[in-house]
Write a protein that holds these residues in place. Sequence first.
Motif: not given
Length: 462
Positions: A407-418
Amino acid sequence: MIRRLPPTVLIASLFVAGCAVGPDYQRPEINLPESHRGASPENTKAPSLADSNWREVFTDPPLQSLIEEALSAGPDALLAAARLREAEALAGVSRAPLWPQGSISLNTSPTIRQPGERFTASYLGGAGISWEIDLWGRYRRASEAAKAELLASEEALHGMQASLVATVARYYFQLSTLHDTLTITERSARNQGEVLRLIKRLSAAGISSAAEERQQESALAATEASLPTLRRQIAETENALSLLLGRNPGAFRLDVPPKLALPGLIPPGLPSRLLEQRPDIRQAEARLMAANARVGEAKAMFFPSLSLTAIFGGVSTSLADVVHGRAPAVASIGPNLLQPLFAGGQIYFNREAAQARLDQAVINYRKTILNALGEVANGLVAYETSDALMETQARRVAASREAMRLADLRFRAGTTNFLEVLDTQRQLLAAETQEAQALLERRQALISIYLALGGGWQATGR
């Protein structure tokens, strides 16, 4: 003049001296199962866990040191030891009537005063001996009851020791779990703080919204809010453990979380072994033996009592002559026979009360055994299910950590919400906290089954 007992009286006294009315003790029939509920078949014939010394079960040196301190200096241990000394003294008191009683006395009695004579009195001084022959075993039954009550006090001491071992271990593992939970929560708060700093940077750059920043602040505050409660619980547990050891309230240093080698399967032994292993069952049986003897003591009150008395001394109207040995000598020896005829029902109801107490002791003995069987069964189930719980919680923690990383990787990549990050944070904290609780439950289950089987107290006799 010394009077001698007739030979027939002496012979009869010797013949009945060995008699004691009332029932002799026999252990009640108990219908015990062949094995404990929840016991593994392969462990049924294995030596019981209760045969192990508590040092073999609780191998952590700091814990062993605390247990030894509680057993030697704890208020509960000292109080139980004092009660045992009282029971020993009372057992000695109960044996006293079996022996002759000697005394020295000085008595005075008025004499008849004739008209014109001065008031005078006679004085009798000397040594006396009295001995009530225990024809019907009244005093022997009383001594038997006192010995049984002494045994019950010894078993109460053993029960206290077993409970003390278990309680110290419970506090110790509870304290360890609280420290682990505090460490987990503090680590989670630090991680959430790092995420909050990242959100603030992203918000300042216009990449993240102010709402996400507020959400992370709320999550961090919720985690930090649990820290004061954990610290309070640690202090309360430390204080409780200190009082158990006889110390002033204070902190305990735990540099390394204690490790405990947990057995895979618990060998409970046969249910019949509980009769000898559990102090509470042994105590209940000792009280049953005492109640049985009290019935015989009460029955003996219906029969006549025979005592031998003797006095040797001097009698005179002059106290000085008696004190200085100048008074004429007197001596008397003979039997006294007393047969109760009517006492308002006191003797009868005393026997009925003794019989009722015996019935209660039998019921309590059976109830204690049933409670013991139930505790063992519950302990075996708790220990077995705690193993499955630990495995499940370990898988949950591993999955939550991986979910948090992704989840942290996806958020940093902008592919998921917070929101996904917040959710995984909460799940990881809950999973790690409950994993620590699962380990505590496993340890508590081991303590419970060890105590239920009667272990812990044998160390004092080794």
